[in-house]
Design a protein around this motif. Structure first.
Motif, PDB file in Angstrom:
ATOM      1  N   LYS A 127       0.812  -1.220   0.000  1.00 15.97           N
ATOM      2  CA  LYS A 127       0.000   0.000   0.000  1.00 15.97           C
ATOM      3  C   LYS A 127       0.847   1.273   0.000  1.00 15.97           C
ATOM      4  O   LYS A 127       0.342   2.357  -0.312  1.00 15.97           O
ATOM      5  N   LYS A 153      -0.357   0.009  -4.196  1.00 14.87           N
ATOM      6  CA  LYS A 153      -0.567   1.457  -4.194  1.00 14.87           C
ATOM      7  C   LYS A 153      -0.823   1.955  -5.615  1.00 14.87           C
ATOM      8  O   LYS A 153      -0.221   1.485  -6.572  1.00 14.87           O
ATOM      9  N   ASN A 154      -1.735   2.905  -5.751  1.00 12.88           N
ATOM     10  CA  ASN A 154      -1.978   3.512  -7.068  1.00 12.88           C
ATOM     11  C   ASN A 154      -0.662   4.024  -7.641  1.00 12.88           C
ATOM     12  O   ASN A 154       0.085   4.739  -6.963  1.00 12.88           O
ATOM     13  N   ASN A 200      -0.608   0.207 -14.886  1.00 10.19           N
ATOM     14  CA  ASN A 200      -1.081   1.351 -14.104  1.00 10.19           C
ATOM     15  C   ASN A 200      -2.213   0.875 -13.204  1.00 10.19           C
ATOM     16  O   ASN A 200      -3.173   0.255 -13.661  1.00 10.19           O
ATOM     17  N   VAL A 201      -2.072   1.160 -11.920  1.00 12.09           N
ATOM     18  CA  VAL A 201      -3.141   0.889 -10.953  1.00 12.09           C
ATOM     19  C   VAL A 201      -3.687   2.237 -10.518  1.00 12.09           C
ATOM     20  O   VAL A 201      -2.941   3.073 -10.008  1.00 12.09           O
ATOM     21  N   GLY A 202      -4.965   2.461 -10.755  1.00  9.74           N
ATOM     22  CA  GLY A 202      -5.497   3.743 -10.322  1.00  9.74           C
ATOM     23  C   GLY A 202      -6.755   4.173 -11.026  1.00  9.74           C
ATOM     24  O   GLY A 202      -7.482   3.350 -11.593  1.00  9.74           O
ATOM     25  N   VAL A 203      -6.998   5.482 -10.992  1.00  5.58           N
ATOM     26  CA  VAL A 203      -8.274   6.038 -11.457  1.00  5.58           C
ATOM     27  C   VAL A 203      -8.110   6.907 -12.708  1.00  5.58           C
ATOM     28  O   VAL A 203      -9.060   7.529 -13.161  1.00  5.58           O
ATOM     29  N   LYS A 204      -6.889   6.962 -13.245  1.00  5.29           N
ATOM     30  CA  LYS A 204      -6.591   7.762 -14.449  1.00  5.29           C
ATOM     31  C   LYS A 204      -7.066   9.218 -14.274  1.00  5.29           C
ATOM     32  O   LYS A 204      -7.987   9.681 -14.960  1.00  5.29           O
ATOM     33  N   PRO A 250     -11.003  11.786  -9.666  1.00  6.67           N
ATOM     34  CA  PRO A 250     -10.524  10.728  -8.761  1.00  6.67           C
ATOM     35  C   PRO A 250     -11.517  10.338  -7.677  1.00  6.67           C
ATOM     36  O   PRO A 250     -11.508   9.198  -7.208  1.00  6.67           O
ATOM     37  N   VAL A 276     -10.957   2.261  -9.177  1.00  5.56           N
ATOM     38  CA  VAL A 276      -9.574   1.834  -9.385  1.00  5.56           C
ATOM     39  C   VAL A 276      -9.548   0.650 -10.348  1.00  5.56           C
ATOM     40  O   VAL A 276     -10.299  -0.318 -10.177  1.00  5.56           O
ATOM     41  N   GLU A 310       0.750   7.552  -9.319  1.00  7.82           N
ATOM     42  CA  GLU A 310      -0.166   8.015 -10.363  1.00  7.82           C
ATOM     43  C   GLU A 310      -0.363   9.521 -10.192  1.00  7.82           C
ATOM     44  O   GLU A 310      -0.622   9.996  -9.082  1.00  7.82           O
TER      45      GLU A 310
END
Length: 323
Positions: free
Chosen positions: A173, A221-222, A243-247, A253, A258, A287
């Motif tokens: 994380k 982790k993002n 890519n891990v995340g919300v772009k 966001p 995610v 990110e």
């Protein structure tokens, strides 16, 4: 390996009828500390000519015992845990449904109904293993029993720090991927299926595979990662950037979900619906939101080159790698 799924109370036909050495624990992550437990299990079983068994639990006890801090995501969801246990040549795996009813079982009844009646002759567990209502049972109590022997596995450490599932989760994380992988003893992995995404990546020269996890995995982790991905039944390994995340360049966001997106190097096949495994090698950066497409593409090219270099170090000149 025979898997026995038990909902309390255990039924007569679910008992193991052969004498066994049995390891007890939740074993999320199947990390190096757990590996020590299984090494000792193997030693005890061989020395006494016993079959090897493991008792684990699902879901995590916190779901019942501590709802405010319940753990509902895992390093190794139950099917992954079972798969790894099979690699240890375990003969029996008992999976106890940790329900409110099971949480009421006294320590004495657990010993009688879940240990002695399962023909357990050797008990192996970590120093912090507890059982029975309110966690009143512990390894000291088991050590006093005459029906079986008990072996306590002491804490395992790396760089004077205890190896633990909690610490590995924290490292994932916070972007400390190398630390997490060192404690696991293998590269963290997430299994899933490639599903339809927004298809925006292909319009900017970075087509991505949108990976829907197949279980309740702990997500790193993002950010951006150097990864490899195993695709389909032939288990071919490909290298890429994830890519891990919300772009945030394209989405709010606070409202976006995610997602995991993987751009594979020199790869142009249609793999929608394929089952894949993503192996997490290196954390590259967090990110961030870019002011438009051009700076995003520029950074993505830098990420790709850095990932190629790092993965070339991991893989050497191999095309496929058994991780």
């Amino acid at each position: 390996m025979k898997v026995i799924e038990v909902t309390h109370p255990i039924q007569e036909e679910q008992y193991i009828t052969e004498d066994v050495a049995m390891a007890f624990g939740f074993f999320d992550g199947m990390h190096k500390g757990h590996a020590k437990v299984f090494d000792i299990l193997n030693q005890k079983a061989e020395a006494a000519n016993l079959k090897k068994a493991v008792m684990t639990f699902d879901p995590h006890p916190s779901v019942v015992l501590n709802p405010k801090l319940k753990r509902t995501d895992y390093l190794t969801p139950i099917q992954d845990k079972i798969e790894i246990l099979e690699s240890y040549d375990i003969d029996y795996c008992i999976v106890i449904n940790f329900s409110s009813k099971f949480a009421e079982v006294s320590a004495e009844d657990f010993i009688q109904d879940y240990i002695i009646k399962n023909h357990v002759k050797e008990v192996i567990a970590g120093f912090d293993f507890t059982f029975g209502k309110y966690g009143k049972g512990n390894m000291m109590i088991l050590d006093e029993m005459t029906e079986f022997n008990s072996t306590v596995v002491s804490k395992q450490e790396i760089n004077s720090e205890k190896i633990s599932t909690t610490d590995i989760r924290k490292s994932l994380k916070t972007g400390e991927l190398q630390k997490a992988n060192d404690e696991l003893g293998y590269r963290y992995r997430i299994k899933g299926t490639v599903v339809q995404g927004e298809k925006r990546g292909r319009t900017i020269g970075f087509p991505t595979a949108n990976v829907q996890p197949s279980g309740d995995y702990v997500l790193p982790k993002n950010g951006v990662y150097a990864v490899s991905m195993e695709i389909g039944a032939d288990k071919q390994i490909y290298r890429g950037v994830a890519n891990v995340g919300v772009k945030p360049t394209f989405h709010d966001p606070s409202k976006a979900q995610v997602v995991i997106e993987v751009n594979l190097f020199d790869f142009g096949e249609n793999i929608y619906g394929e089952r894949v495994t993503v192996f997490w090698h290196h954390y590259l950066r967090p990110e961030i939101k870019f002011d438009g497409i051009d700076p995003l593409v520029e950074q993505m090219n830098k990420d790709k080159e850095k990932a190629k270099y790092l993965l070339s170090v991991d893989f050497g000149d191999e095309v496929s790698y058994n991780i």
